[in-house]
Design an enzyme around this catalytic site. Structure first.
Site, short mmCIF file in Angstrom:
data_model
loop_
_atom_site.label_atom_id
_atom_site.label_comp_id
_atom_site.label_asym_id
_atom_site.label_seq_id
_atom_site.Cartn_x
_atom_site.Cartn_y
_atom_site.Cartn_z
N GLU A 61 0.87 -1.16 0.00
CA GLU A 61 0.00 0.00 0.00
C GLU A 61 0.91 1.22 0.00
OE1 GLU A 61 -2.67 0.27 3.38
OE2 GLU A 61 -3.42 2.20 2.63
N ARG A 304 5.69 -13.47 9.30
CA ARG A 304 6.35 -12.21 8.96
C ARG A 304 7.75 -12.17 9.55
NH1 ARG A 304 3.74 -7.56 9.62
NH2 ARG A 304 5.50 -6.41 10.43
N LYS A 314 4.94 0.32 9.29
CA LYS A 314 4.99 1.62 8.62
C LYS A 314 4.44 2.71 9.52
CE LYS A 314 3.37 -0.06 4.63
NZ LYS A 314 2.60 -0.09 3.40
P1 ATP Z 1 2.95 -2.40 7.82
O1 ATP Z 1 2.41 -3.26 8.90
O2 ATP Z 1 4.36 -1.98 8.02
O3 ATP Z 1 2.06 -1.26 7.44
P2 ATP Z 1 1.81 -3.82 5.73
O4 ATP Z 1 1.74 -5.27 5.68
O5 ATP Z 1 0.57 -3.09 6.10
O6 ATP Z 1 3.04 -3.36 6.58
P3 ATP Z 1 1.77 -3.51 2.97
O7 ATP Z 1 2.18 -2.35 2.16
O8 ATP Z 1 0.33 -3.85 3.02
O9 ATP Z 1 2.30 -3.20 4.39
O10 ATP Z 1 2.65 -4.80 2.68
C1 ATP Z 1 2.96 -5.27 1.42
C2 ATP Z 1 3.39 -6.70 1.55
O11 ATP Z 1 4.52 -6.81 2.40
C3 ATP Z 1 2.30 -7.56 2.14
O12 ATP Z 1 2.15 -8.72 1.34
C4 ATP Z 1 2.82 -7.91 3.50
O13 ATP Z 1 2.38 -9.18 3.90
C5 ATP Z 1 4.33 -7.86 3.32
N1 ATP Z 1 5.02 -7.58 4.56
C6 ATP Z 1 4.87 -6.48 5.34
N2 ATP Z 1 5.61 -6.59 6.45
C7 ATP Z 1 6.26 -7.78 6.39
C8 ATP Z 1 7.19 -8.49 7.24
N3 ATP Z 1 7.60 -7.97 8.40
N4 ATP Z 1 7.64 -9.69 6.83
C9 ATP Z 1 7.25 -10.20 5.66
N5 ATP Z 1 6.40 -9.60 4.82
C10 ATP Z 1 5.89 -8.41 5.17
MG MG Z 2 -1.14 -3.20 5.21
#
Ligand code: ATP
Ligand code: MG
Length: 599
Positions: A61, A304, A314
């Site tokens: 996102e 994760r 984020k």
């Molecule tokens: P955040 O919690 O930091 O906002 P998010 O998952 O909401 O991270 P996205 O932009 O939705 O952020 O993530 C894009 C992709 O990255 C998703 O498929 C998510 O599962 C993966 N991702 C995010 N954080 C991790 C992590 N710590 N380990 C592995 N994959 C991750």
């Molecule tokens: Mg997200």
């Protein structure tokens, strides 16, 4: 496909590789047709029948900069696609107009390119002429999503709920209590369609209604208790402008995005496991209605990445930026890919680390030290060596003029890399005045100290042996100058020079030709081992940055940002590449030569 020596390939066996190999062997996706039609935006993914290919995607996102956790997901999705001759899409999951910005879209694209996956989304042989290759935007599918919503309403699978947000929350029930039906749940498809169209036409205020799936209010899985599909929000979208005043919810949009792009393996982190039943439910309904073609994509979850002392949220990272705790998203202490890059991390190091961290269903914390280990392992064979003085004090060779002549400089040589003689030699000059480390002189040496103290002989690495004669102190009692005399015929590399045995060897640079520079020494940004749960102030490490004014070998005047050097005894450094330091000599320490945390 990449060679087996390349860290890009997911060499280590993991459960996802078994799934993919099985699907390829069974031909699961061989008969895959194409749902969607041009005009949905989905034509970016269209093409001819695409038999043996797997398709994965990385769907960030664009509401912040990517971090170390995302690197894991990028590496996993792109490397699996590469290894199995498939394709990976970079998809911006831009369904939430309020938090998303073009700056983040650009930063995400840069980060994925930097990791080495640009060609994967720059040109696709299956789509000659496609403008963006494998780069996709969820917002390109808004028309299709809205049609899907109308279909669900007409088929009796969705309804417009006009309860207040509080009523809806209260009626959802909890783990032990089933949900209570909304009074709007029994509306007819025709009534619902009219209300959905009113939502779409802007006849209802923000928050006045939501479109909800009609599934099961008693489901033990809360995600199936009539989840929201669309909400009303008058916000300008970075891509679609003001064309829409309703926006799809993530849970509704995501499976559709996957299906339209013909993703085969939709890989995400474990927190989405409970959403998989809805993911499958939605795609089944839309396939029944003829909007999508089988077989649908399948979602797989893995644990994760959590790294000690590292924040991978984020939201928290944004907080650090907004509260001015760090110098922006690309501060070298930040675990963002932009920050890690500025710090001196390389794509090779990050991919090696991702591979070593494994792909499993069981979570856990990986030690920060293993991130630095991966960095050292990849930098050591590559990084040119250099000498640097971080905390300088002047050493004066008092017999220099008498022995060598006033103003004379003596050229010294050292290998660019000790294990790669073919890379040649670097050159710098010894003279009457040198810079040495303050800690390399002791007025009253402790036992076992072999460096400079009155009466002791020491070799200046790649140069001569000197005997210390004393030091000058300033008014505060601090050493302001160290003096020594040169022992003739002891220069490194000259015959007989090694006849004189000394226990101490120290690094130095010439006061006449060294390059003055700023050195930024970093420590872990968070002292909390598993940060993210406590008060930020208590978790932050107050000593995460130390700045010194020092000197480096003259050749570093041509150091390019992004090229790491091993500063002998001090660690790996890279010239800072931020706009703010352009034209100045600022070096960031990527990591020390060994792990010294807590010591
Ligand atoms: P955040 O919690 O930091 O906002 P998010 O998952 O909401 O991270 P996205 O932009 O939705 O952020 O993530 C894009 C992709 O990255 C998703 O498929 C998510 O599962 C993966 N991702 C995010 N954080 C991790 C992590 N710590 N380990 C592995 N994959 C991750
Ligand atoms: Mg997200």
């Amino acid at each position: 496909m990449t060679s087996s020596a390349d860290t890009d390939s997911a060499k280590t066996s993991n459960f996802l590789r078994h799934v993919i190999e099985n699907d390829l062997a069974q031909g699961t996706y061989a008969s895959r047709g194409w749902g969607g039609s041009p005009g949905d935006g989905a034509h970016h993914a269209a093409g001819m029948a695409d038999p043996a290919r797997i398709r994965t995607r990385f769907p960030p996102e664009p509401n912040g900069y990517l971090h170390l956790g995302h690197a894991k997901s990028i590496w996993l999705n792109f490397s699996l696609a590469r290894e199995y001759g498939g394709v990976c899409h970079l998809r911006f999951d831009d369904t939430n107009p309020e938090k998303e910005e073009q700056e983040f879209v650009d930063a995400i694209r840069d980060a994925v390119r930097w990791l080495g996956y640009d060609t994967d989304f720059a040109d696709d042989p299956m789509q000659p002429g496609a403008l963006r290759g494998h780069e996709y935007f969820a917002s390109d599918y808004f028309d299709f999503m809205y049609r899907a919503a109308e279909y669900l309403v007409q088929a009796g699978h969705a309804y417009v709920d006009e309860q207040s947000a509080e009523q809806m929350r209260a009626n959802r029930g909890d783990f032990s209590t089933p949900g209570t039906p909304s009074p709007y749940r029994s509306r007819t498809p025709a009534e619902n369609l009219a209300r959905l169209r009113a939502m779409r036409a802007g006849e209802l205020a923000d928050g006045a209604a939501v479109l909800r799936a009609k599934i099961d209010l008693a489901s033990p899985n809360i995600n199936l208790r009539d989840p929201a599909l669309y909400r009303i929000r008058r916000a300008t979208h970075h891509n679609t402008g003001d064309a829409w005043c309703i926006y799809p919810m993530y849970t509704f949009a995501h499976p559709i995005e996957d299906a339209l792009e013909r993703i085969t393996h939709s890989i995400c982190t474990l927190e989405f496991e409970d959403q998989r039943p809805f993911y499958d439910w939605l795609l089944e309904r839309l396939s029944e209605g003829g909007l999508l073609q089988a077989p649908p994509p399948h979602q797989y979850e893995f644990a994760r990445l959590n790294v000690t002392h590292v924040l991978t949220s984020k939201r928290k990272l944004r907080q650090l930026v907004e509260e001015g705790r760090v110098d922006g998203w690309d501060d070298p202490r930040m675990p963002t890919l932009a920050g890690l890059r500025r710090r001196g991390y390389t794509p090779e190091a990050l991919k090696l680390f991702c591979e070593r961290s494994g792909v499993t269903k069981a979570g856990g914390w990986i030690d920060y030290a293993s991130l630095e280990t991966a960095l050292r392992e990849t930098l050591d064979p590559a990084a040119p060596r250099a000498m640097a003085v971080l905390d300088p004090v002047k050493l004066v060779i008092t017999n220099w003029d008498a022995l060598m002549g006033a103003g004379v400089l003596d050229a010294c040589r050292a290998p660019v890399h000790p294990h790669a003689p073919e890379r040649g030699q670097r050159q710098f000059h010894f003279g009457r005045e040198l810079w040495i480390e303050r800690s390399d002189y002791e007025q009253n040496p402790p036992k076992g100290y072999h460096r400079l103290y009155p009466g002791n002989k020491v070799r200046l690495k790649y140069g001569h042996v000197v005997e210390c004669t004393g030091a000058t102190l300033d008014a505060q009692g601090r050493v302001s100058q160290v003096q020594a005399v040169l022992i003739p015929d002891t220069k490194s590399g000259t015959p007989g020079a090694d006849a004189i045995k000394v226990k101490g060897v120290i690094t130095w640079v010439g006061a006449h030709d060294a390059l003055a520079c700023e050195l930024r020494l970093y420590e872990r940004l968070l002292r909390a081992e598993q940060p993210g749960s406590g008060e930020l102030d208590a978790e932050l490490n107050p000593d995460s940055l130390r700045v010194t004014q020092g000197y480096v070998e003259p050749a570093l005047a041509s150091a390019a940002p992004g090229t790491a050097y091993q500063f002998e005894r001090h660690g790996y450094f890279v010239r800072d590449a931020s706009a703010k330091t352009a034209g100045q000599f600022v070096f960031n320490r990527a990591c020390g030569l060994r792990d010294s945390w807590g010591k």
